[in-house]
Design a protein around this motif. Structure first.
Motif, PDB file in Angstrom:
ATOM      1  N   VAL A 102      -5.019  -1.593  -7.465  1.00 42.99           N
ATOM      2  CA  VAL A 102      -5.004  -0.978  -6.239  1.00 42.99           C
ATOM      3  C   VAL A 102      -3.709  -1.102  -5.521  1.00 42.99           C
ATOM      4  CG1 VAL A 102      -5.991  -1.445  -3.954  1.00 42.99           C
ATOM      5  CG2 VAL A 102      -7.736  -1.674  -5.735  1.00 42.99           C
ATOM      6  N   ASN A 103      -2.847  -2.105  -5.801  1.00 42.10           N
ATOM      7  CA  ASN A 103      -1.581  -2.020  -5.197  1.00 42.10           C
ATOM      8  C   ASN A 103      -0.738  -1.127  -5.764  1.00 42.10           C
ATOM      9  OD1 ASN A 103      -2.325  -4.045  -3.387  1.00 42.10           O
ATOM     10  ND2 ASN A 103      -1.579  -5.808  -4.927  1.00 42.10           N
ATOM     11  N   LYS A 104      -1.060  -0.740  -7.108  1.00 43.80           N
ATOM     12  CA  LYS A 104      -0.177   0.414  -7.686  1.00 43.80           C
ATOM     13  C   LYS A 104      -0.525   1.423  -7.152  1.00 43.80           C
ATOM     14  CE  LYS A 104       0.553  -1.860 -12.201  1.00 43.80           C
ATOM     15  NZ  LYS A 104       0.239  -2.087 -13.687  1.00 43.80           N
ATOM     16  N   LYS A 105      -1.885   2.065  -6.884  1.00 46.32           N
ATOM     17  CA  LYS A 105      -2.322   3.173  -6.266  1.00 46.32           C
ATOM     18  C   LYS A 105      -1.538   3.210  -4.707  1.00 46.32           C
ATOM     19  CE  LYS A 105      -6.719   3.664  -8.934  1.00 46.32           C
ATOM     20  NZ  LYS A 105      -7.985   3.537  -8.731  1.00 46.32           N
ATOM     21  N   VAL A 106      -1.576   2.140  -4.021  1.00 48.57           N
ATOM     22  CA  VAL A 106      -1.225   1.973  -2.961  1.00 48.57           C
ATOM     23  C   VAL A 106       0.654   2.582  -2.729  1.00 48.57           C
ATOM     24  CG1 VAL A 106      -0.570   0.593  -0.534  1.00 48.57           C
ATOM     25  CG2 VAL A 106      -2.630   0.548  -1.805  1.00 48.57           C
ATOM     26  N   ASN A 107       1.010   1.896  -3.645  1.00 49.30           N
ATOM     27  CA  ASN A 107       2.525   2.387  -3.747  1.00 49.30           C
ATOM     28  C   ASN A 107       2.553   3.807  -4.157  1.00 49.30           C
ATOM     29  OD1 ASN A 107       3.356  -0.509  -3.272  1.00 49.30           O
ATOM     30  ND2 ASN A 107       3.345  -0.974  -5.456  1.00 49.30           N
ATOM     31  N   GLU A 108       1.889   4.346  -5.003  1.00 45.70           N
ATOM     32  CA  GLU A 108       1.978   5.686  -5.316  1.00 45.70           C
ATOM     33  C   GLU A 108       1.722   6.580  -4.163  1.00 45.70           C
ATOM     34  OE1 GLU A 108       0.191   9.009  -8.686  1.00 45.70           O
ATOM     35  OE2 GLU A 108      -0.471   6.882  -8.555  1.00 45.70           O
ATOM     36  N   TYR A 109       0.669   6.177  -3.488  1.00 44.96           N
ATOM     37  CA  TYR A 109       0.421   6.961  -2.152  1.00 44.96           C
ATOM     38  C   TYR A 109       1.446   6.771  -1.060  1.00 44.96           C
ATOM     39  CZ  TYR A 109      -2.087   8.413   2.063  1.00 44.96           C
ATOM     40  OH  TYR A 109      -2.436   9.145   3.238  1.00 44.96           O
ATOM     41  N   ASN A 110       2.183   5.709  -1.085  1.00 41.59           N
ATOM     42  CA  ASN A 110       3.095   5.406   0.113  1.00 41.59           C
ATOM     43  C   ASN A 110       4.402   6.371  -0.433  1.00 41.59           C
ATOM     44  OD1 ASN A 110       1.830   4.049   1.401  1.00 41.59           O
ATOM     45  ND2 ASN A 110       2.528   2.117   0.724  1.00 41.59           N
ATOM     46  N   GLU A 111       4.569   6.619  -1.739  1.00 39.19           N
ATOM     47  CA  GLU A 111       5.739   7.123  -2.184  1.00 39.19           C
ATOM     48  C   GLU A 111       5.541   8.463  -1.784  1.00 39.19           C
ATOM     49  OE1 GLU A 111       6.812   6.696  -6.475  1.00 39.19           O
ATOM     50  OE2 GLU A 111       6.877   4.439  -6.086  1.00 39.19           O
ATOM     51  N   LEU A 112       4.348   9.217  -2.153  1.00 39.50           N
ATOM     52  CA  LEU A 112       3.824  10.665  -2.024  1.00 39.50           C
ATOM     53  C   LEU A 112       4.225  10.906  -0.554  1.00 39.50           C
ATOM     54  CD1 LEU A 112       0.986  11.144  -4.300  1.00 39.50           C
ATOM     55  CD2 LEU A 112       3.332  12.143  -4.672  1.00 39.50           C
ATOM     56  N   ALA A 113       3.722   9.878   0.384  1.00 39.80           N
ATOM     57  CA  ALA A 113       3.688  10.080   1.807  1.00 39.80           C
ATOM     58  C   ALA A 113       5.049   9.936   2.240  1.00 39.80           C
ATOM     59  CB  ALA A 113       2.684   9.025   2.330  1.00 39.80           C
ATOM     60  N   GLY A 114       6.126   9.390   1.846  1.00 41.68           N
ATOM     61  CA  GLY A 114       7.274   9.286   2.152  1.00 41.68           C
ATOM     62  C   GLY A 114       8.410  10.242   1.812  1.00 41.68           C
ATOM     63  N   VAL A 115       7.836  11.290   1.170  1.00 40.55           N
ATOM     64  CA  VAL A 115       8.547  12.443   0.587  1.00 40.55           C
ATOM     65  C   VAL A 115       8.605  13.411   1.760  1.00 40.55           C
ATOM     66  CG1 VAL A 115       8.626  14.283  -1.104  1.00 40.55           C
ATOM     67  CG2 VAL A 115       7.944  12.148  -1.864  1.00 40.55           C
ATOM     68  N   SER A 116      10.161  13.538   1.953  1.00 41.25           N
ATOM     69  CA  SER A 116      10.497  14.542   2.956  1.00 41.25           C
ATOM     70  C   SER A 116       9.917  15.857   2.542  1.00 41.25           C
ATOM     71  CB  SER A 116      11.960  14.710   3.297  1.00 41.25           C
ATOM     72  OG  SER A 116      12.231  15.628   4.150  1.00 41.25           O
ATOM     73  N   ARG A 117       9.222  16.537   3.321  1.00 44.85           N
ATOM     74  CA  ARG A 117       8.840  18.059   3.083  1.00 44.85           C
ATOM     75  C   ARG A 117       9.514  18.975   4.350  1.00 44.85           C
ATOM     76  NH1 ARG A 117       5.163  14.661   1.660  1.00 44.85           N
ATOM     77  NH2 ARG A 117       4.252  14.752  -0.624  1.00 44.85           N
ATOM     78  N   TRP A 118      10.248  19.978   4.005  1.00 50.44           N
ATOM     79  CA  TRP A 118      10.842  20.527   5.001  1.00 50.44           C
ATOM     80  C   TRP A 118      10.668  22.171   4.525  1.00 50.44           C
ATOM     81  CZ3 TRP A 118      14.581  23.810   3.312  1.00 50.44           C
ATOM     82  CH2 TRP A 118      15.410  23.418   2.017  1.00 50.44           C
ATOM     83  N   TYR A 119      10.957  22.958   5.641  1.00 49.75           N
ATOM     84  CA  TYR A 119      10.992  24.533   5.406  1.00 49.75           C
ATOM     85  C   TYR A 119      12.020  25.143   5.952  1.00 49.75           C
ATOM     86  CZ  TYR A 119       5.988  23.522   4.602  1.00 49.75           C
ATOM     87  OH  TYR A 119       4.839  22.909   4.164  1.00 49.75           O
ATOM     88  N   LEU A 120      12.367  26.234   5.417  1.00 52.69           N
ATOM     89  CA  LEU A 120      13.553  26.813   5.854  1.00 52.69           C
ATOM     90  C   LEU A 120      13.406  27.281   7.259  1.00 52.69           C
ATOM     91  CD1 LEU A 120      14.719  29.419   2.807  1.00 52.69           C
ATOM     92  CD2 LEU A 120      15.844  27.397   3.662  1.00 52.69           C
ATOM     93  N   ILE A 121      12.314  27.984   7.671  1.00 52.16           N
ATOM     94  CA  ILE A 121      11.650  28.046   9.097  1.00 52.16           C
ATOM     95  C   ILE A 121      10.566  27.660   9.260  1.00 52.16           C
ATOM     96  CG2 ILE A 121      11.095  30.064  10.675  1.00 52.16           C
ATOM     97  CD1 ILE A 121      12.728  31.847   9.274  1.00 52.16           C
ATOM     98  N   PRO A 122      10.420  26.570  10.261  1.00 55.72           N
ATOM     99  CA  PRO A 122       9.252  25.762  10.366  1.00 55.72           C
ATOM    100  C   PRO A 122       8.124  26.606  10.951  1.00 55.72           C
ATOM    101  CG  PRO A 122      10.920  24.862  11.721  1.00 55.72           C
ATOM    102  CD  PRO A 122      11.365  25.942  10.978  1.00 55.72           C
ATOM    103  N   ILE A 123       7.176  26.951  10.058  1.00 52.62           N
ATOM    104  CA  ILE A 123       6.072  27.897  10.460  1.00 52.62           C
ATOM    105  C   ILE A 123       4.809  26.854  10.446  1.00 52.62           C
ATOM    106  CG2 ILE A 123       4.702  29.758   9.830  1.00 52.62           C
ATOM    107  CD1 ILE A 123       7.157  30.712   8.487  1.00 52.62           C
TER     108      ILE A 123
END
Length: 129
Positions: A102-123
């Motif tokens: 479970v801790n490994k899954k939580v860590n994986e989830y947190n890594e995905l949630a912490g990834v910066s996602r940006w767009y050229l123009i925020p739409i």
């Protein structure tokens, strides 16, 4: 600049934004999957924890009884007591292994949630998170 060039630039930026949006969907799908698995696993751990607590209580009760028995009674009850202790130790070991998963899954989830996602123009595009 002419209108045609501006239109091409805008369409290009929108296409890039759409590709970025689509590329993030795998992350969101994985996060949703992990979220469901983590919730299910936490419920299972709670059930497992209650079983372990019950077994521990049984061991303590049996130990108190054994301590007051005559040697003959003690010899008759020591094997069932040891079997219960062995079962308890195995369940604790399994519980700890499940907790690690479970801790490994939580860590994986947190890594995905912490990834910066940006767009050229925020739409404003709908995200399932």
């Amino acid at each position: 600049m002419n209108l045609k060039l501006i239109s091409v630039i805008i369409v290009g930026i929108l296409a890039i934004d759409l590709m970025q949006y689509l590329s993030y969907q795998d992350d969101y799908a994985k996060m949703n999957q992990l979220d469901k698995e983590i919730s299910r696993d936490k419920q299972n751990l709670t059930t497992f924890d209650n079983l372990i607590k019950k077994e521990k209580s049984e061991i303590e009760t049996m130990k108190a009884q054994i301590d007051t028995m005559s040697p003959t009674q003690y010899n008759k009850n020591v094997d069932p007591y040891n079997a219960l202790v062995d079962k308890y130790k195995l369940n604790v070991s399994n519980y700890n292994a499940q907790t690690d998963i479970v801790n490994k899954k939580v860590n994986e989830y947190n890594e995905l949630a912490g990834v910066s996602r940006w767009y050229l123009i925020p739409i404003p595009l709908p995200h399932h998170r």
